[in-house]
Scaffold this active site. Structure first.
Site, PDB file in Angstrom:
ATOM      1  CB  SER A   1       9.259  -5.093  -2.653  1.00  0.00           C
ATOM      2  OG  SER A   1       9.624  -6.019  -3.649  1.00  0.00           O
TER       3      SER A   1
ATOM      4  CE  LYS B   1      10.462  -3.435  -6.756  1.00  0.00           C
ATOM      5  NZ  LYS B   1      10.143  -3.562  -5.333  1.00  0.00           N
TER       6      LYS B   1
END
Length: 645
Positions: A507, A550
């Site tokens: 990611s 996140k």
């Protein structure tokens, strides 16, 4: 000069599902429906229950939070499965004290049969025939008829041993299924215990104890698959029973103490449902060739409810079931909207709602306690929100410690200004049983070399396989741009700074790639923008996991330092359907204090971070490489000196 193609900012409305609109579609009249969203599993289970025979059992793939017992009761209640329960007795064998005879009688008749049998053995010769005929007509059992024929004119004194009968299974009242969730040999198959009489080890009728398999005989037996497989030998023994339709008792005792006692086998006719997760199902299919034959039906219980494929009204019937089971105060319309926010958040999708009954009940009960404390008659949105805040506070201690290290600059994270070869990536940390998002500083440097990209995490054995793959992909992207026709004369190193645990996942690939391009072009990147996203070899940005965690992790850091309007995050466009952010973030985005961008290609992220057109960045990298190639063609100082001599 080329104009920047900056992607548009996301609006506050795009950051969470429109639950107010969904809540407005709640039907006026609700009913309890625990099977909402489970049509696939219900169909498979009904097919298994409707088909007789030893090769039509089912495996139920369960998910966390779905109450399997409620699911089973509802499905069995809907289908036409008719259990054929009978009572089972062991009676003294006229020919052997060690081989009792198995007899079945209609359900509920076992106690009566024993009483009549005692009376029969004590009856006179004239009464005996009449009593036998009465028992045969009353109970309609071939095995009982055969046993009475074998008894003939024997009395109790003529029978071997000192016991007449033991009722193994008696069905005074029926139940939809029998559950064996604490699986042991005794709980599933039963046992024959031993006794010591004057130093002699033996067994007897009253020491025979049935297990769940015999109690469920004629009906449905539900077994916890994980518990079953943990006990050595039980799975193999269960298969033997299902394939032969007959239950044999093992010899009582163990290796050191044993006694000969062999009750007659019991015919078995039942439906077995195994409960377990997908991993166990896959292992059984792969490792046991008999599994597919015995368990051809997979009832796959869903954990999510898609509101794009199914009507939202049905979900409110499911919530009504949850509300009834939770036994709480009624909910206001605003509370329903807030509950839907939570139901969408735990699925990680805006257009899917959770079927995690337990999580929803826990939230409702906590909100109910707050409403009762405030002496309210209904649960409102404030109680739902407060319950969620309390839940985050309970599990947020480790996240706060990690964030404190950033705010105190023990861990260096810049949220303003610009820097060459440095960018903030967004990561998820799993520690102490909790998961939370936080930024991670990624840096890259370049030096003269042969075009290699050195991943320091990999060199120090702190890189997982997926992260290593991600670095290889971005290496291929750079080589495809700048080393198609001639080798690159620059190498680079890249690292997650102040990272002392294994880094895995891809990611951060987009952030790493932008960081490398910044270092190669010697162009600074905006430190207020953090990014997350995987990339392929052509620069397309791909979806990642835990996007909400996140974003919220980085937002909390920026909020603690003070929102400037220049801070924000860059996420993949593919993750837009997963956004379900807190109202604090939505308010900050609406007030233009925090920005969220969605990109589909790394070039968009690069232009956002560098505030420089992509082509200009690439041209600077190519000019730098060409200059190095020209320098390589010129003789060195020592070559020129030697040639002069």
């Amino acid at each position: 000069m080329t104009k920047l193609a900056i992607p548009s900012k996301l609006t506050a409305q795009a950051l969470m599902p429109d639950t107010q609109m969904l809540a407005s579609q709640r039907p006026d009249k609700l009913e309890s429906r625990p099977l909402v969203g489970q049509q696939r599993a219900v169909t498979a289970l009904k097919q298994s229950l409707q088909i007789p025979g030893r090769y039509a059992h089912a495996y139920i793939s369960t998910v966390a939070g779905v109450r399997t017992t409620d699911f089973l009761k509802a499905v069995i209640g809907q289908c036409e499965f008719q259990p054929q329960y009978v009572d089972w007795l062991y009676l003294a064998n006229p020919d052997s004290a060690h081989r009792p005879v198995c007899v079945q009688v209609p359900a509920g008749n076992a106690g009566t049969v024993v009483e009549e049998l005692v009376a029969l053995l004590g009856a006179t010769a004239d009464e005996r025939t009449q009593r036998q005929q009465a028992m045969i007509q009353a109970h309609q059992s071939d095995s009982l008829t055969n046993y009475l024929t074998r008894l003939g004119n024997l009395t109790f004194a003529d029978l071997p041993g000192d016991e007449l009968a033991n009722v193994i299974v008696a069905h005074e009242s029926t139940q939809p299924y029998y559950l064996c969730d604490r699986v042991t040999e005794a709980s599933l198959f039963g046992s024959i215990r031993l006794q010591s009489v004057q130093g002699t080890i033996s067994s007897n009728l009253h020491l025979i104890e049935p297990g769940a398999l015999l109690r469920a005989n004629g009906g449905i037996l539900v077994i916890d698959a994980e518990e079953l497989l943990r006990q050595e030998g039980l799975w193999r023994r269960l298969k033997h029973v299902l394939k032969t339709s007959e239950f044999h008792w093992p010899q009582p005792g163990d290796g050191s103490i044993a006694a000969y006692y062999e009750p007659q086998p019991i015919p078995v006719r039942l439906k077995v449902l195994l409960l377990g997760d997908r991993d166990i199902y896959a292992q059984l299919r792969e490792l046991d060739r008999d599994f597919d034959n015995l368990f051809p039906y997979l009832a796959d219980i869903a954990g999510h409810y898609s509101i794009t494929q199914q009507p939202i009204a049905d979900y409110f019937h499911y919530l009504y079931y949850v509300w009834q089971e939770a036994n709480v105060l009624p909910l206001t319309d605003a509370a329903y909207a807030e509950l839907l926010v939570f139901a969408a958040r735990i699925t990680d999708y805006q257009h899917e709602l959770s079927l995690d009954s337990i999580a929803l009940m826990q939230l409702l009960r906590e909100a109910n306690s707050l409403a009762l404390a405030a002496k309210l008659e209904r649960i409102d949105a404030d109680q739902i929100q407060q319950s969620l805040l309390q839940s985050r506070h309970r599990s947020g201690y480790i996240a706060e410690l990690s964030r404190r290290a950033i705010l105190e600059e023990q861990v260096y994270i810049a949220t303003s200004g610009s820097a060459v070869g440095q960018v903030n990536g967004l990561t998820v940390i799993s520690a102490g049983g909790t998961e939370f998002g936080e930024p991670s500083r990624i840096t890259a440097t370049v030096h003269y070399g042969d075009g290699d990209i050195i991943d320091i995490e990999r060199k120090s054995e702190l890189s997982g396989n997926i992260h290593t793959k991600g670095v290889m992909i971005l290496t291929a992207y750079i080589a495809n741009l700048f080393a198609r026709n001639e080798p690159m004369s620059l190498s680079a190193t890249i690292v997650f700074e102040q990272s002392y645990h294994e880094v895995d996942g891809d990611s951060a690939s987009m952030a790493e790639l932008c960081c490398l391009l910044s270092a190669l072009a010697d162009i600074p990147l905006q430190q207020g923008l953090a990014s997350t996203g995987a990339v392929d070899q052509f620069g397309r940005v791909q979806a990642i996991g835990a996007v909400n965690e996140k974003i919220e992790g980085y937002f909390e850091v920026c909020k603690a330092r003070g929102l400037t309007g220049q801070q924000g995050v860059i996420i993949p466009t593919a993750n837009l359907s997963q956004l379900n952010l807190s109202r604090d973030i939505a308010r900050a985005v609406e007030a233009n204090e925090f920005q969220i961008y969605a990109v589909g290609h790394v070039s968009e992220a690069l232009e956002l971070l560098s505030q420089t057109p992509e082509q200009e960045v690439f041209d600077r990298i190519r000019d730098r490489l060409h200059q190095l190639h020209r320098q390589e063609g010129q003789p060195s100082f020592w070559q020129r000196l030697t040639k002069r001599d």
